[in-house]
Structures are given as structure tokens and as C-alpha cells.
Design a protein around this motif. Structure first.
Motif, PDB file in Angstrom:
ATOM      1  N   SER A  23       0.818  -1.215   0.000  1.00 53.82           N
ATOM      2  CA  SER A  23       0.000   0.000   0.000  1.00 53.82           C
ATOM      3  C   SER A  23       0.853   1.266   0.000  1.00 53.82           C
ATOM      4  O   SER A  23       0.612   2.199  -0.764  1.00 53.82           O
ATOM      5  CB  SER A  23      -0.955   0.005   1.199  1.00 53.82           C
ATOM      6  N   GLY A  24       1.863   1.307   0.857  1.00 57.94           N
ATOM      7  CA  GLY A  24       2.694   2.509   0.936  1.00 57.94           C
ATOM      8  C   GLY A  24       3.512   2.741  -0.324  1.00 57.94           C
ATOM      9  O   GLY A  24       3.700   3.884  -0.760  1.00 57.94           O
ATOM     10  N   VAL A  25       3.980   1.634  -0.927  1.00 56.50           N
ATOM     11  CA  VAL A  25       4.782   1.751  -2.144  1.00 56.50           C
ATOM     12  C   VAL A  25       3.951   2.321  -3.289  1.00 56.50           C
ATOM     13  O   VAL A  25       4.455   3.083  -4.123  1.00 56.50           O
ATOM     14  CB  VAL A  25       5.353   0.369  -2.535  1.00 56.50           C
ATOM     15  N   ALA A  26       2.660   1.973  -3.345  1.00 56.06           N
ATOM     16  CA  ALA A  26       1.790   2.503  -4.393  1.00 56.06           C
ATOM     17  C   ALA A  26       1.319   3.916  -4.077  1.00 56.06           C
ATOM     18  O   ALA A  26       1.088   4.729  -4.990  1.00 56.06           O
ATOM     19  CB  ALA A  26       0.578   1.578  -4.584  1.00 56.06           C
ATOM     20  N   ALA A  27       1.182   4.238  -2.790  1.00 63.66           N
ATOM     21  CA  ALA A  27       0.661   5.548  -2.403  1.00 63.66           C
ATOM     22  C   ALA A  27       1.711   6.652  -2.510  1.00 63.66           C
ATOM     23  O   ALA A  27       1.394   7.781  -2.890  1.00 63.66           O
ATOM     24  CB  ALA A  27       0.128   5.486  -0.970  1.00 63.66           C
ATOM     25  N   LYS A  28       2.956   6.347  -2.204  1.00 62.51           N
ATOM     26  CA  LYS A  28       3.978   7.399  -2.168  1.00 62.51           C
ATOM     27  C   LYS A  28       4.157   8.086  -3.523  1.00 62.51           C
ATOM     28  O   LYS A  28       4.272   9.318  -3.565  1.00 62.51           O
ATOM     29  CB  LYS A  28       5.300   6.818  -1.669  1.00 62.51           C
ATOM     30  N   PRO A  29       4.187   7.363  -4.667  1.00 56.40           N
ATOM     31  CA  PRO A  29       4.293   8.062  -5.949  1.00 56.40           C
ATOM     32  C   PRO A  29       3.128   9.006  -6.211  1.00 56.40           C
ATOM     33  O   PRO A  29       3.298  10.072  -6.822  1.00 56.40           O
ATOM     34  CB  PRO A  29       4.326   6.918  -6.969  1.00 56.40           C
ATOM     35  N   LEU A  30       1.919   8.633  -5.750  1.00 56.27           N
ATOM     36  CA  LEU A  30       0.760   9.511  -5.925  1.00 56.27           C
ATOM     37  C   LEU A  30       0.930  10.791  -5.105  1.00 56.27           C
ATOM     38  O   LEU A  30       0.578  11.892  -5.556  1.00 56.27           O
ATOM     39  CB  LEU A  30      -0.518   8.791  -5.505  1.00 56.27           C
ATOM     40  N   ILE A  31       1.465  10.645  -3.905  1.00 54.60           N
ATOM     41  CA  ILE A  31       1.691  11.813  -3.055  1.00 54.60           C
ATOM     42  C   ILE A  31       2.755  12.719  -3.674  1.00 54.60           C
ATOM     43  O   ILE A  31       2.602  13.950  -3.722  1.00 54.60           O
ATOM     44  CB  ILE A  31       2.114  11.363  -1.642  1.00 54.60           C
ATOM     45  N   GLU A  32       3.822  12.099  -4.180  1.00 50.78           N
ATOM     46  CA  GLU A  32       4.893  12.890  -4.801  1.00 50.78           C
ATOM     47  C   GLU A  32       4.452  13.514  -6.120  1.00 50.78           C
ATOM     48  O   GLU A  32       5.037  14.503  -6.574  1.00 50.78           O
ATOM     49  CB  GLU A  32       6.114  11.996  -5.011  1.00 50.78           C
ATOM     50  N   ALA A  33       3.390  12.946  -6.738  1.00 43.71           N
ATOM     51  CA  ALA A  33       2.879  13.509  -7.991  1.00 43.71           C
ATOM     52  C   ALA A  33       2.004  14.732  -7.760  1.00 43.71           C
ATOM     53  O   ALA A  33       1.629  15.421  -8.722  1.00 43.71           O
ATOM     54  CB  ALA A  33       2.089  12.444  -8.754  1.00 43.71           C
ATOM     55  N   GLY A  34       1.650  14.997  -6.502  1.00 41.65           N
ATOM     56  CA  GLY A  34       0.883  16.198  -6.219  1.00 41.65           C
ATOM     57  C   GLY A  34      -0.363  16.018  -5.382  1.00 41.65           C
ATOM     58  O   GLY A  34      -1.000  16.995  -5.000  1.00 41.65           O
ATOM     59  N   LEU A  35      -0.736  14.762  -5.071  1.00 46.32           N
ATOM     60  CA  LEU A  35      -1.912  14.544  -4.235  1.00 46.32           C
ATOM     61  C   LEU A  35      -1.546  14.695  -2.763  1.00 46.32           C
ATOM     62  O   LEU A  35      -0.486  14.239  -2.324  1.00 46.32           O
ATOM     63  CB  LEU A  35      -2.487  13.143  -4.477  1.00 46.32           C
ATOM     64  N   ASP A  36      -2.428  15.325  -2.017  1.00 46.25           N
ATOM     65  CA  ASP A  36      -2.238  15.441  -0.581  1.00 46.25           C
ATOM     66  C   ASP A  36      -2.379  14.058   0.055  1.00 46.25           C
ATOM     67  O   ASP A  36      -3.218  13.269  -0.376  1.00 46.25           O
ATOM     68  CB  ASP A  36      -3.295  16.395   0.000  1.00 46.25           C
ATOM     69  N   PRO A  37      -1.564  13.711   1.074  1.00 47.87           N
ATOM     70  CA  PRO A  37      -1.689  12.400   1.721  1.00 47.87           C
ATOM     71  C   PRO A  37      -3.106  12.088   2.192  1.00 47.87           C
ATOM     72  O   PRO A  37      -3.581  10.955   2.056  1.00 47.87           O
ATOM     73  CB  PRO A  37      -0.722  12.499   2.910  1.00 47.87           C
ATOM     74  N   LEU A  38      -3.804  13.100   2.731  1.00 42.86           N
ATOM     75  CA  LEU A  38      -5.182  12.875   3.185  1.00 42.86           C
ATOM     76  C   LEU A  38      -6.107  12.540   2.015  1.00 42.86           C
ATOM     77  O   LEU A  38      -7.042  11.755   2.165  1.00 42.86           O
ATOM     78  CB  LEU A  38      -5.705  14.105   3.922  1.00 42.86           C
ATOM     79  N   HIS A  39      -5.859  13.134   0.860  1.00 49.03           N
ATOM     80  CA  HIS A  39      -6.676  12.830  -0.305  1.00 49.03           C
ATOM     81  C   HIS A  39      -6.444  11.394  -0.782  1.00 49.03           C
ATOM     82  O   HIS A  39      -7.388  10.710  -1.201  1.00 49.03           O
ATOM     83  CB  HIS A  39      -6.365  13.813  -1.437  1.00 49.03           C
ATOM     84  N   VAL A  40      -5.199  10.927  -0.701  1.00 48.51           N
ATOM     85  CA  VAL A  40      -4.913   9.544  -1.069  1.00 48.51           C
ATOM     86  C   VAL A  40      -5.605   8.592  -0.101  1.00 48.51           C
ATOM     87  O   VAL A  40      -6.177   7.573  -0.505  1.00 48.51           O
ATOM     88  CB  VAL A  40      -3.389   9.279  -1.087  1.00 48.51           C
ATOM     89  N   VAL A  41      -5.576   8.927   1.185  1.00 50.24           N
ATOM     90  CA  VAL A  41      -6.265   8.109   2.181  1.00 50.24           C
ATOM     91  C   VAL A  41      -7.760   8.075   1.888  1.00 50.24           C
ATOM     92  O   VAL A  41      -8.405   7.020   1.946  1.00 50.24           O
ATOM     93  CB  VAL A  41      -6.020   8.649   3.605  1.00 50.24           C
ATOM     94  N   TRP A  42      -8.335   9.243   1.578  1.00 47.35           N
ATOM     95  CA  TRP A  42      -9.775   9.293   1.284  1.00 47.35           C
ATOM     96  C   TRP A  42     -10.116   8.448   0.069  1.00 47.35           C
ATOM     97  O   TRP A  42     -11.113   7.708   0.090  1.00 47.35           O
ATOM     98  CB  TRP A  42     -10.206  10.740   1.037  1.00 47.35           C
ATOM     99  N   LEU A  43      -9.318   8.529  -0.979  1.00 49.18           N
ATOM    100  CA  LEU A  43      -9.561   7.725  -2.181  1.00 49.18           C
ATOM    101  C   LEU A  43      -9.504   6.236  -1.840  1.00 49.18           C
ATOM    102  O   LEU A  43     -10.325   5.440  -2.324  1.00 49.18           O
ATOM    103  CB  LEU A  43      -8.524   8.050  -3.252  1.00 49.18           C
ATOM    104  N   ARG A  44      -8.527   5.852  -1.014  1.00 52.27           N
ATOM    105  CA  ARG A  44      -8.387   4.453  -0.636  1.00 52.27           C
ATOM    106  C   ARG A  44      -9.601   3.964   0.151  1.00 52.27           C
ATOM    107  O   ARG A  44     -10.191   2.943  -0.179  1.00 52.27           O
ATOM    108  CB  ARG A  44      -7.124   4.263   0.212  1.00 52.27           C
ATOM    109  N   VAL A  45      -9.952   4.690   1.184  1.00 56.39           N
ATOM    110  CA  VAL A  45     -11.018   4.252   2.082  1.00 56.39           C
ATOM    111  C   VAL A  45     -12.385   4.348   1.405  1.00 56.39           C
ATOM    112  O   VAL A  45     -13.204   3.424   1.499  1.00 56.39           O
ATOM    113  CB  VAL A  45     -10.987   5.072   3.386  1.00 56.39           C
ATOM    114  N   ALA A  46     -12.645   5.460   0.712  1.00 54.19           N
ATOM    115  CA  ALA A  46     -13.946   5.620   0.045  1.00 54.19           C
ATOM    116  C   ALA A  46     -14.121   4.591  -1.064  1.00 54.19           C
ATOM    117  O   ALA A  46     -15.205   4.016  -1.229  1.00 54.19           O
ATOM    118  CB  ALA A  46     -14.057   7.036  -0.527  1.00 54.19           C
ATOM    119  N   GLY A  47     -13.057   4.330  -1.826  1.00 53.30           N
ATOM    120  CA  GLY A  47     -13.140   3.332  -2.878  1.00 53.30           C
ATOM    121  C   GLY A  47     -13.407   1.951  -2.328  1.00 53.30           C
ATOM    122  O   GLY A  47     -14.263   1.200  -2.838  1.00 53.30           O
TER     123      GLY A  47
END
Length: 339
Positions: A23-47
Motif C-alpha cells: 500500500s505505501g509503495v503505491a501511495a507514495k508516488p501519488l503523493i509525490e505527484a501532487g496529491l495530498d496524503p489525506l486525499h490519497v487516504v480518502w480515495l483508498r477508504v472511500a473506494g
């Protein structure tokens, strides 16, 4: 047949550890691409909550029967752990963040011994000492905490959220009226999604990032593919396989396999993100995992009127994970609500 069942359970436990560890390995590139960490968490949990909606409907009596348990799982094991973990990996290496999360069993024993004032086994105390000593090596205290202090505190916050849920499970388990773990997860994700919607404010998210690529060790990977992995594999599949594996294995065996999550996350981050750890950190990580396992599996050999605390996570009430997945609810023992 019994041997086949255990073999299948072991395979499912390994699959769960691998899924959670990624999970962290897939999430970190999204965060570095410009998504806020909280937004990545929301996408994960809501999805994941959307995928688990049919399960929630099937167990629609749970909110009436176990409101405190569902609220605790949603707020702590889902929203709290995920938010703190993803925020921490935006500042420190994935492997380090997850290893700090594995202090949760040691922190649970601290709660039992100093807050509840109940005795703990010597083996459990040894596990705590090992985990803390290993953590000192992971963060390289001799270098004056060269890691980002805020990142370390966020990872510790994820561990504390797991502790809160362990304590809630210890007080809220009711063997005469058990809650199906799949139902608990489904409603925990729904509650977590609602809480995170208020906190993360996804309407301000830069959705265009999901239409582009995210860099993984210099290679562009479609952002939507990484998000799909986080939702379907690192959350839904990870939880479901984890639950089924615990039903086929003992909580102690499942807990051993669950410890591989940190190893898998560290190796994947090394290979895919180029996050290299020094030799003392690798040794310290191994000591953290050994200490965490001893702390969470040192149950008393004989029953007494007032249970001697060896491990909350190893109890047969509703227990559960992780990270990356931490928390445990009866059959969830060994599963993280994590990463």
C-alpha cells in the motif's frame, strides 16, 4: 483435509501480508505527484467502502448491535491509522514508518501495565524491550534522529491509533453476541470514509493527477493503476484474505505471517522506490519485528480469575491489524487496519 486447510490459510495470510505491504509503495508516488496524503487516504477508504457496500447491506443489523465497535474501528483502525501512516510516508521511508507502527503491541502492554495496572508476562516485557531497542536502531538515535521528526511522530500516531482500537476491542468484545469481521470491516470503511470526507475535503483535490503518470524510480506509472492497486488489492483483497486466513490458522500463526508485512513493504520500497536502508536499520527492523511478535503472542499458559496480559491482539475476542493495517477484532487477530 486439515493439512490442506492450513496450507490454504498460510497462502492466504501471505497474500494478505503482500497486499498490505504494497500500500505505501503505491501511495507514495501519488503523493509525490501532487496529491495530498489525506486525499490519497480518502480515495483508498472511500473506494474500498464502495466495493464493500454489499457486505454492509448484508450485515445491516450491526450498527444497532455494535455501534461502539464500529465507531472505534472506523475512527481509529481505518481513518486514524491510514491518515497518520500515509502522512508519515510522505516524509520518511515506507519501511521505517511501518516498523514504527509495529510498536503498537508494545504500547498496548504499556497501557495494560501502567494504566490498567495489570501484570504482564516476562516474555511480553522482553518483547517490549526488544521492540524499543530495535526502533532506536531503525531511526539511528546515535545520529541525533536524522529522520524527519514530524514524520516519525505521525508514524507513532498510527501506532497509537492501533493501540486505541486494541483497547476498545478488549473492552467491547462480546462472545455471546459476536460480530462478523467482514461486516465490521465494511462498516468501519464506511464510517472512516465519512470522517475522512469532512477532514480531507476531497472537493479540493487535484483530480487531474489521476489522469497522468506517477514516477516510480524514474519510471512513469499510470496514477489510476496505482490507485486501483491501493483500493482493490491493498485494502479490499488484503482485509478479506487476512480474515479468511485467521479462520484457517491460529491467531498466533497468522500474527507471525502478518509480521512479514513490514519486511515486504521494506523490500518493495527498496526495489521500486529506491529507499535503501543501512545495515543497522535492517538489523533494528528485524529486532522490532521479533519484539512485536513476542509482545503480541506471549499469552499466559494457565487461566486465572484476572487474566495476566500477554497480548491483547492474541485474545479470542474481536481482534485484528495493520497498516499499513493494524487493529484486531476476534477473528481479525493478526490483521492490520493499516497501511
Amino acid at each position: 483435509m486439515h493439512a490442506q486447510g492450513r496450507s490454504a490459510g498460510l497462502g492466504l495470510a501471505l497474500a494478505s501480508a503482500f497486499a498490505f505491504g504494497g500500500s505505501g509503495v503505491a501511495a507514495k508516488p501519488l503523493i509525490e505527484a501532487g496529491l495530498d496524503p489525506l486525499h490519497v487516504v480518502w480515495l483508498r477508504v472511500a473506494g474500498a467502502a464502495l466495493v464493500m457496500l454489499p457486505v454492509a447491506w448484508r450485515h445491516r443489523d450491526l450498527p444497532r448491535r455494535k455501534p461502539a465497535l464500529l465507531a472505534g474501528f472506523g475512527l481509529l483502525a481505518v481513518a486514524g491509522v491510514q491518515a497518520c501512516y500515509f502522512a508519515s510516508i510522505s516524509r520518511i521511508p515506507v519501511g521505517v514508518a511501518l516498523l514504527i507502527e509495529y510498536l503498537a503491541p508494545a504500547l498496548v502492554l504499556g497501557w495494560v501495565r501502567f494504566v490498567q495496572r495489570r501484570p504482564v508476562t516476562r516474555a511480553a516485557a522482553l518483547g517490549v524491550v526488544l521492540a524499543v531497542g530495535g526502533l532506536a536502531c531503525v531511526v539511528q538515535v546515535w545520529s541525533g534522529l536524522s529522520f524527519d521528526l514530524i514524520g516519525l511522530l505521525l508514524a507513532l500516531g498510527a501506532a497509537c491509533c492501533q493501540v486505541g482500537y486494541f483497547v476498545l476491542s478488549d473492552h467491547g468484545g462480546d462472545e455471546s453476541d459476536p460480530a462478523d469481521p467482514l461486516g465490521v470491516i465494511a462498516y468501519g470503511l464506511l464510517i472512516g470514509a465519512l470522517v475522512l470526507t469532512v477532514v480531507a475535503r476531497p472537493w479540493g483535490m487535484d483530480f487531474s493527477v489521476l489522469a497522468g503518470d506517477a514516477a516510480m524510480s524514474g519510471t512513469g506509472v499510470p496514477a489510476w493503476l496505482l490507485l486501483g492497486w491501493i483500493v482493490l488489492i491493498a485494502t479490499v483483497l488484503a482485509y478479506v484474505t487476512g480474515i479468511v486466513s485467521v479462520r484457517r490458522l491460529s491467531p498466533q500463526v497468522a500474527g507471525v505471517v502478518a509480521c512479514l508485512e513490514a519486511v515486504i513493504a521494506t523490500v518493495l520500497a527498496w526495489v521500486l522506490l529506491g529507499e535503501h536502508l543501512a545495515a543497522p536499520q535492517i538489523l533494528g527492523g528485524a529486532v522490532v519485528l521479533i519484539g512485536a511478535f513476542i509482545a503480541q503472542s506471549s499469552a499466559p499458559k494457565v487461566a486465572v480469575a484476572e487474566p495476566v496480559a500477554g497480548a491483547v491482539a492474541g485474545s479470542e475476542t474481536l481482534s485484528g491489524p495493520t497498516a499499513g493495517r493494524g487493529g484486531s477484532v476476534s477473528e481479525l487477530s493478526g490483521d492490520r487496519a493499516a497501511p
